[in-house]
Design a protein around this motif. Sequence first.
Motif, mmCIF file in Angstrom:
data_model
loop_
_atom_site.group_PDB
_atom_site.id
_atom_site.type_symbol
_atom_site.label_atom_id
_atom_site.label_comp_id
_atom_site.label_asym_id
_atom_site.label_seq_id
_atom_site.Cartn_x
_atom_site.Cartn_y
_atom_site.Cartn_z
ATOM 1 N N GLU A 202 0.832 -1.200 0.000
ATOM 2 C CA GLU A 202 0.000 0.000 0.000
ATOM 3 C C GLU A 202 0.871 1.256 0.000
ATOM 4 O OE1 GLU A 202 -2.996 0.005 2.970
ATOM 5 O OE2 GLU A 202 -3.788 -1.954 2.416
ATOM 6 N N THR A 203 1.907 1.252 0.825
ATOM 7 C CA THR A 203 2.833 2.382 0.834
ATOM 8 C C THR A 203 3.560 2.484 -0.506
ATOM 9 O OG1 THR A 203 3.164 2.177 3.221
ATOM 10 C CG2 THR A 203 4.834 3.395 1.989
ATOM 11 N N ASN A 204 3.996 1.342 -1.035
ATOM 12 C CA ASN A 204 4.715 1.350 -2.303
ATOM 13 C C ASN A 204 3.872 1.911 -3.441
ATOM 14 O OD1 ASN A 204 6.980 0.310 -1.121
ATOM 15 N ND2 ASN A 204 6.758 -1.762 -1.952
ATOM 16 N N SER A 218 12.673 5.096 -14.624
ATOM 17 C CA SER A 218 13.801 4.318 -15.176
ATOM 18 C C SER A 218 14.787 3.932 -14.081
ATOM 19 C CB SER A 218 14.508 5.121 -16.270
ATOM 20 O OG SER A 218 15.065 6.320 -15.750
ATOM 21 N N LEU A 219 14.929 4.785 -13.056
ATOM 22 C CA LEU A 219 15.819 4.449 -11.942
ATOM 23 C C LEU A 219 15.301 3.227 -11.201
ATOM 24 C CD1 LEU A 219 16.449 8.046 -10.493
ATOM 25 C CD2 LEU A 219 17.900 6.756 -12.075
ATOM 26 N N ILE A 220 13.978 3.145 -11.052
ATOM 27 C CA ILE A 220 13.370 2.010 -10.352
ATOM 28 C C ILE A 220 13.520 0.735 -11.164
ATOM 29 C CG2 ILE A 220 11.182 1.101 -9.475
ATOM 30 C CD1 ILE A 220 10.400 4.125 -9.025
ATOM 31 N N ILE A 221 13.239 0.803 -12.456
ATOM 32 C CA ILE A 221 13.344 -0.382 -13.310
ATOM 33 C C ILE A 221 14.786 -0.873 -13.377
ATOM 34 C CG2 ILE A 221 13.105 -1.208 -15.684
ATOM 35 C CD1 ILE A 221 10.646 0.674 -15.894
ATOM 36 N N ASP A 222 15.740 0.042 -13.468
ATOM 37 C CA ASP A 222 17.157 -0.357 -13.484
ATOM 38 C C ASP A 222 17.528 -1.109 -12.214
ATOM 39 O OD1 ASP A 222 17.522 0.744 -15.964
ATOM 40 O OD2 ASP A 222 18.445 2.608 -15.242
ATOM 41 N N THR A 275 10.966 -1.701 -2.603
ATOM 42 C CA THR A 275 10.646 -0.836 -1.462
ATOM 43 C C THR A 275 11.765 0.164 -1.196
ATOM 44 O OG1 THR A 275 9.261 -2.537 -0.427
ATOM 45 C CG2 THR A 275 10.128 -0.822 1.014
ATOM 46 N N ILE A 276 13.013 -0.314 -1.219
ATOM 47 C CA ILE A 276 14.151 0.562 -0.932
ATOM 48 C C ILE A 276 14.289 1.649 -1.998
ATOM 49 C CG2 ILE A 276 16.682 0.645 -0.832
ATOM 50 C CD1 ILE A 276 16.567 -2.113 0.558
ATOM 51 N N VAL A 277 14.219 1.268 -3.260
ATOM 52 C CA VAL A 277 14.457 2.242 -4.332
ATOM 53 C C VAL A 277 13.271 3.202 -4.478
ATOM 54 C CG1 VAL A 277 14.993 2.536 -6.768
ATOM 55 C CG2 VAL A 277 16.027 0.669 -5.484
ATOM 56 N N LEU A 278 12.038 2.713 -4.307
ATOM 57 C CA LEU A 278 10.885 3.624 -4.302
ATOM 58 C C LEU A 278 11.033 4.672 -3.207
ATOM 59 C CD1 LEU A 278 7.698 1.432 -4.926
ATOM 60 C CD2 LEU A 278 8.368 3.468 -6.197
ATOM 61 N N SER A 279 11.476 4.235 -2.039
ATOM 62 C CA SER A 279 11.688 5.174 -0.932
ATOM 63 C C SER A 279 12.796 6.161 -1.271
ATOM 64 C CB SER A 279 12.021 4.408 0.351
ATOM 65 O OG SER A 279 10.970 3.533 0.706
ATOM 66 N N LEU A 280 13.870 5.661 -1.879
ATOM 67 C CA LEU A 280 15.019 6.498 -2.208
ATOM 68 C C LEU A 280 14.647 7.615 -3.183
ATOM 69 C CD1 LEU A 280 18.068 7.112 -2.198
ATOM 70 C CD2 LEU A 280 18.372 5.269 -3.858
ATOM 71 N N VAL A 308 23.499 1.260 -6.894
ATOM 72 C CA VAL A 308 22.286 2.023 -7.200
ATOM 73 C C VAL A 308 22.040 3.073 -6.119
ATOM 74 C CG1 VAL A 308 19.769 1.876 -7.360
ATOM 75 C CG2 VAL A 308 21.192 0.202 -8.553
ATOM 76 N N ILE A 309 22.160 2.667 -4.858
ATOM 77 C CA ILE A 309 21.915 3.597 -3.752
ATOM 78 C C ILE A 309 22.891 4.772 -3.815
ATOM 79 C CG2 ILE A 309 22.041 3.855 -1.236
ATOM 80 C CD1 ILE A 309 20.914 1.009 -1.003
ATOM 81 N N PHE A 310 24.173 4.481 -4.019
ATOM 82 C CA PHE A 310 25.172 5.553 -4.085
ATOM 83 C C PHE A 310 24.889 6.502 -5.249
ATOM 84 C CE2 PHE A 310 27.482 3.240 -0.984
ATOM 85 C CZ PHE A 310 28.517 4.036 -0.525
ATOM 86 N N ASP A 311 24.605 5.934 -6.423
ATOM 87 C CA ASP A 311 24.402 6.762 -7.617
ATOM 88 C C ASP A 311 23.154 7.634 -7.495
ATOM 89 O OD1 ASP A 311 26.660 5.655 -8.683
ATOM 90 O OD2 ASP A 311 25.608 4.289 -10.050
ATOM 91 N N VAL A 312 22.040 7.039 -7.060
ATOM 92 C CA VAL A 312 20.782 7.790 -6.967
ATOM 93 C C VAL A 312 20.845 8.807 -5.829
ATOM 94 C CG1 VAL A 312 18.290 7.626 -6.613
ATOM 95 C CG2 VAL A 312 19.474 5.905 -7.998
ATOM 96 N N ALA A 313 21.443 8.417 -4.704
ATOM 97 C CA ALA A 313 21.569 9.350 -3.577
ATOM 98 C C ALA A 313 22.379 10.573 -3.980
ATOM 99 C CB ALA A 313 22.209 8.649 -2.383
ATOM 100 N N ASP A 314 23.442 10.357 -4.754
ATOM 101 C CA ASP A 314 24.256 11.480 -5.223
ATOM 102 C C ASP A 314 23.478 12.354 -6.206
ATOM 103 O OD1 ASP A 314 26.923 12.795 -5.345
ATOM 104 O OD2 ASP A 314 26.809 12.197 -7.440
ATOM 105 N N LYS A 315 22.721 11.722 -7.089
ATOM 106 C CA LYS A 315 21.960 12.461 -8.107
ATOM 107 C C LYS A 315 20.837 13.282 -7.481
ATOM 108 C CE LYS A 315 21.297 10.337 -11.918
ATOM 109 N NZ LYS A 315 20.861 9.363 -12.943
#
Length: 385
Positions: A202-204, A218-222, A275-280, A308-315
């Motif tokens: 539900e949150t997602n 695209s970030l989520i699908i990757d 869940t992690i990437v949607l939140s990110l 992924v976490i490092f790249d998206v967090a930086d972006k």
Amino acid sequence: MLQSLIVKNYRNLSKLTIPRLGRVNLITGKNNSGKSSLLDAISIYACEGNISWLIQLLDDRKEFISNVRPPFDEGAFEKAVSCLFTNRALKEPIIIGEMESDLFSTESPSQYRVEIKPVKIIDEEVRRTSETNKEIIFSKQRRVLEENDIEYSSLINARLGFEIYSNSQTTIFETRDILRNTRFRDFPSNLQYVHTQNIDRETNSSLWDKVALSYKESLIIDALKIIEPNIERIAFVSTNESVSRLVRTPMVKLKGDDVIYPLKSMGDGINRILTIVLSLVNCENGYLLIDEVENGLHYSVQRLLWKVIFDVADKLEVQVFATTHSNDCIRAFGETVLDSHDYNYYSSFKTGQLLRLQQGPHNVEVIEYTSETLFSAIKFNIETR
């Protein structure tokens, strides 16, 4: 973004100081060393000490009954909220914030802090004269008892309250205020908290709606391709989970296949990543907190997830705080830190920081691993958990 942190009098963190933080911070330590408490403390700072968020944190640990309604037991309420304070003592304030930049006061919190101080409140009768007909008017006024108000402290109408300082403003809450706000409101849009077993569809679905049709798709699908490389598209589709319950389920389309598949059929790992990437991607310019980040994930995919976490967090300018018990997770994190940048040139603030919490003689203490010490720990299999 927090460049340093000091936490005082919050649960088992009687006085924790972290002089330096990174863009992505991985926190390790034995059970009951304070890892989850540290995540909670950062969430309190991000929420500016919102009283309803404090109650929600208690509720998450089954320390507070959220549906309590007056009349209620003041003593039971005081016992519940005392769980937030070191040694359950409602005496000293909880303080969470950045450390002073002054080199001579490194263990002092700066003005950018949250301070939650327990206070006693009474109603006093106030007498004033009406400006129109000069009549004497009596009314009640709420007042916080000062330390020298000893004669008032035992009064039957003295009630527990909290004086909350944040963003240069002070707000007073008492019991009845808190009961009106047992559900958290005004949740910061750029703070996300992923709990240990959290795969909340539900949150997602709500988080997906906020980024659908944007470049963040695209970030989520990757990220999902870490486990299933053939995923092309994802959507949340309404399905009947039961006779009375309609839910939106993540469905994916694979390359070269016209059939759509429920993501849950592909295992807990890929749903955890979702869940992690949607939140990110939903906390741009904010904070992402992840408790036990490795849960449900095979060691072989963890390094790809950290990238992924490092790249998206930086972006997206997100600061990440995650906890782990896993040596594989720490190794994957460390290798990502070393691969991300030339660790002899970039500071850990721009990349990642490993922090280990351990019980010292008097307080929980932190051991910082710089890029150099992290490299040595990985190379020689030094215990970092």
